[in-house]
Scaffold this motif. Structure first.
Motif, mmCIF file in Angstrom:
data_model
loop_
_atom_site.group_PDB
_atom_site.id
_atom_site.type_symbol
_atom_site.label_atom_id
_atom_site.label_comp_id
_atom_site.label_asym_id
_atom_site.label_seq_id
_atom_site.Cartn_x
_atom_site.Cartn_y
_atom_site.Cartn_z
ATOM 1 N N SER A 68 19.465 16.279 4.011
ATOM 2 C CA SER A 68 18.520 16.862 4.978
ATOM 3 C C SER A 68 17.595 15.817 5.585
ATOM 4 C CB SER A 68 17.691 17.956 4.299
ATOM 5 O OG SER A 68 16.919 17.425 3.226
ATOM 6 N N PHE A 69 17.268 14.778 4.849
ATOM 7 C CA PHE A 69 16.434 13.694 5.360
ATOM 8 C C PHE A 69 16.964 13.179 6.705
ATOM 9 C CE2 PHE A 69 16.227 9.097 5.837
ATOM 10 C CZ PHE A 69 14.873 8.812 5.719
ATOM 11 N N ILE A 94 17.583 11.125 12.457
ATOM 12 C CA ILE A 94 18.393 10.825 13.641
ATOM 13 C C ILE A 94 17.660 11.148 14.944
ATOM 14 C CG2 ILE A 94 19.522 13.093 13.814
ATOM 15 C CD1 ILE A 94 22.128 11.594 14.462
ATOM 16 N N VAL A 95 16.657 12.016 14.892
ATOM 17 C CA VAL A 95 16.018 12.520 16.106
ATOM 18 C C VAL A 95 15.098 11.488 16.748
ATOM 19 C CG1 VAL A 95 14.407 14.258 16.992
ATOM 20 C CG2 VAL A 95 16.195 14.923 15.360
ATOM 21 N N ILE A 142 10.795 16.180 7.639
ATOM 22 C CA ILE A 142 9.601 15.522 8.167
ATOM 23 C C ILE A 142 9.567 14.052 7.755
ATOM 24 C CG2 ILE A 142 7.074 15.422 7.988
ATOM 25 C CD1 ILE A 142 7.070 18.470 7.855
ATOM 26 N N VAL A 143 9.903 13.764 6.516
ATOM 27 C CA VAL A 143 9.976 12.364 6.075
ATOM 28 C C VAL A 143 11.015 11.616 6.905
ATOM 29 C CG1 VAL A 143 10.551 10.823 4.157
ATOM 30 C CG2 VAL A 143 9.184 12.865 3.737
ATOM 31 N N GLY A 144 12.127 12.279 7.189
ATOM 32 C CA GLY A 144 13.140 11.658 8.039
ATOM 33 C C GLY A 144 12.645 11.394 9.448
ATOM 34 N N LEU A 145 11.937 12.359 10.013
ATOM 35 C CA LEU A 145 11.370 12.185 11.360
ATOM 36 C C LEU A 145 10.411 10.996 11.395
ATOM 37 C CD1 LEU A 145 10.625 15.913 12.273
ATOM 38 C CD2 LEU A 145 12.221 14.415 13.479
ATOM 39 N N GLY A 146 9.556 10.897 10.368
ATOM 40 C CA GLY A 146 8.573 9.823 10.344
ATOM 41 C C GLY A 146 9.186 8.458 10.136
ATOM 42 N N THR A 147 9.996 8.325 9.108
ATOM 43 C CA THR A 147 10.578 7.005 8.807
ATOM 44 C C THR A 147 11.676 6.627 9.793
ATOM 45 O OG1 THR A 147 12.107 8.010 7.202
ATOM 46 C CG2 THR A 147 10.015 7.171 6.357
ATOM 47 N N GLY A 181 24.604 9.007 7.186
ATOM 48 C CA GLY A 181 23.662 9.539 6.214
ATOM 49 C C GLY A 181 23.722 11.049 6.105
ATOM 50 N N MET A 182 24.061 11.706 7.206
ATOM 51 C CA MET A 182 24.174 13.153 7.202
ATOM 52 C C MET A 182 25.495 13.617 6.588
ATOM 53 S SD MET A 182 22.793 13.491 11.120
ATOM 54 C CE MET A 182 23.042 15.258 11.272
ATOM 55 N N ILE A 183 26.509 12.770 6.723
ATOM 56 C CA ILE A 183 27.850 13.185 6.309
ATOM 57 C C ILE A 183 28.255 12.603 4.959
ATOM 58 C CG2 ILE A 183 30.290 13.149 6.955
ATOM 59 C CD1 ILE A 183 29.420 12.945 9.864
#
Length: 509
Positions: free
Chosen positions: A108-109, A114-115, A164-169, A436-438
């Motif tokens: 989920s990170f 990716i966004v 959210i951690v993914g969006l930030g980092t 990372g998603m797959i």
């Protein structure tokens, strides 16, 4: 090139002695460009602490009752393996999340990560990477601190916090790459970038090594302390980041005039001017960018497979207990840090002495990294629990070899498009987030029973990606500044030679 410069520029001949004296006054290890590298090192240490803490944390958060572990023990004659896996390890586990749910939490990170890649690169190139990096880390730290409370409330909130951690980092790599496009002299770029990004390996190493201990002895039921500590340390770093760094040399309040002139004279565009409209048509058609995209995706497949699944492999196949698991899962990333540091130093030495061109250096280190990583992973798949110490060695070699990509495709954006380095890295890292998603889901699907034969297939897939990445990058890589990445209003060639030679530092090609 130096002879041509001296014959075509009377200015250089008349002031060469003064320039050499000025060059000697340029600070090095305690300079502001190196302070940026050191601060970035600790920043990326925390980026990866926030990123991988869940990989070990989830092992001790969840009551895992895999029947495959019991059945595999019955066929294993090694007493040590049986003893370590039959201990009651997870007294503090609170959740009954099945294997599929755990895999999707780990993935989920990347749905957030990716966004923000391309927007962060564009924003950093246009307005500056300092604020992007700092604010994003503050948000990521807050989401990490809140995760234990969210986990005890609803698993949906765990997904939200990890996104959210993914969006930030997701913003931090493009942000720093944009800053390096304005701070890194060409013949120091490998060293500076590799030192800054070495923090990613140390972040993984320290988090893996300490999380297992925190699981058993930490506060808030053990596993909760992992998230509180990593999130809290992030807030401290954010303060230091805003105090110590600046977007460009010209904006830094404590930089010496000698260092500022040195940096600005060796970079092939005016760092005072922010990029306007990006040349998207030329960017899309760039062969050099294509090479970096493919290499980055292929490297990240094996990287993210190990980042998210290595603790599980250590437990289910190599049969290490939770304390040994965390410490030994960290060993490969110590080797990766050494590989990254050595690669950056050697690459710049070879380039500065004229032994290798920038293109040849990037190609060489990328090929060594990919083939070394793929070969070591394949060997790991054939080592049984009876000889698990050799499996740890092979995993260390695999991840150690991967550290050399810091002198390959990671720094290559600064070579061929320093003015748009943030956008370039945002583009490549967007595509490179797809693995990372797959990859965690694929690894979970390939290992329903967590047997050695199933994990061997996981390593085969990783090795296949490394071979493909080596072929594409080796074919299309370029170390030269692309025409579309230069300023449209560059001064006449004689003035460029004069400026670039003021410190007798040739621009590599």
């Amino acid at each position: 090139m130096e002879n041509e410069e001296k014959t075509t520029s009377p200015f250089i001949e008349s002031s060469e002695n003064n320039q050499l004296k000025e060059r000697e006054n340029v600070p090095c290890c305690c300079s502001q460009r190196w302070i940026l590298a050191y601060t970035a090192f600790f920043g990326f240490l925390l980026v990866y602490a926030l990123r991988v803490n869940i990989s070990v944390g989830i092992v001790c958060m969840v009551r895992i009752n895999d029947t495959s572990v019991s059945s595999s023990q019955q066929n294993n004659t090694d007493l040590t393996c049986v003893l370590e896996t039959t201990k009651k390890e997870y007294d503090r586990a609170e959740f009954d999340w099945d294997k599929d749910l755990r895999s999707t939490i780990l993935a989920s990170f990347f749905y957030g990560y990716i966004v923000t890649q391309i927007p962060a690169g564009w924003f950093s190139d246009k307005f500056g990477g300092k604020r992007v990096f700092g604010v994003s880390m503050a948000i990521s730290g807050l989401a990490t601190v809140l995760l234990p409370v969210c986990a005890r409330t609803s698993v949906i909130l765990v997904y939200v916090m990890r996104v959210i951690v993914g969006l930030g980092t997701g913003t931090v790599f493009p942000a720093l790459q944009s800053m390096w496009g304005r701070w890194a002299p060409p013949l120091e770029s490998s060293k500076l970038v590799s030192v800054g990004y070495m923090g990613t390996m140390f972040g993984t190493t320290i988090t893996f090594a300490t999380s297992g201990v925190l699981c058993q002895y930490g506060f808030d039921n053990g596993w909760g302390s992992i998230f509180y500590l990593t999130g809290g340390l992030t807030f401290i770093w954010v303060i230091a980041w805003f105090v110590l760094t600046a977007d460009t040399p010209a904006e830094h309040p404590r930089i010496t005039e000698a260092e500022k002139n040195y940096i600005e004279s060796t970079i092939e565009y005016d760092t005072h001017i922010r990029s306007g409209k990006a040349p998207w048509k030329e960017i899309i058609k760039s062969r050099a960018l294509f090479a970096c995209v493919v290499a980055h995706m292929c490297n990240n497949w094996q990287l993210y497979t190990l980042l998210t699944s290595l603790p599980t492999f250590m437990k289910t196949v190599l049969k290490f207990d939770i304390k040994s698991n965390g410490a030994l899962s960290a060993v490969p990333y110590i080797c990766q840090a050494f590989g990254a540091f050595a690669g950056g130093q050697v690459a710049d030495i070879l380039r500065s002495k004229g032994i290798l061109s920038t293109t040849a250096a990037r190609r060489l280190f990328e090929l060594i990294a990919f083939f070394g990583t793929g070969g070591s992973l394949v060997i790991t798949g054939f080592i049984t629990c009876d000889n698990r110490q050799y499996a740890v060695v092979c995993l260390a070699l695999a991840v150690g070899f991967s550290g050399l990509v810091r002198a390959g495709h990671i720094v290559n954006h600064v070579d061929f498009a320093p003015k748009y380095a943030g956008i370039m890295f945002g583009i490549t890292n967007t595509f490179a987030t797809i693995p990372g998603m797959i990859a965690p889901i694929v690894a979970g699907a390939l290992t329903p029973n967590n047997t050695q034969e199933e994990w061997r297939n996981v390593f085969y897939v990783c090795a296949g990606f490394t071979v493909f990445g080596a072929i594409i990058f080796g074919t299309f890589v370029s170390g030269e500044v692309q025409d579309w990445a230069r300023d449209h209003d560059d001064p006449p060639k004689e003035q460029q030679i004069c400026r670039a030679s003021s410190f007798i530092v040739p621009v590599p090609h």
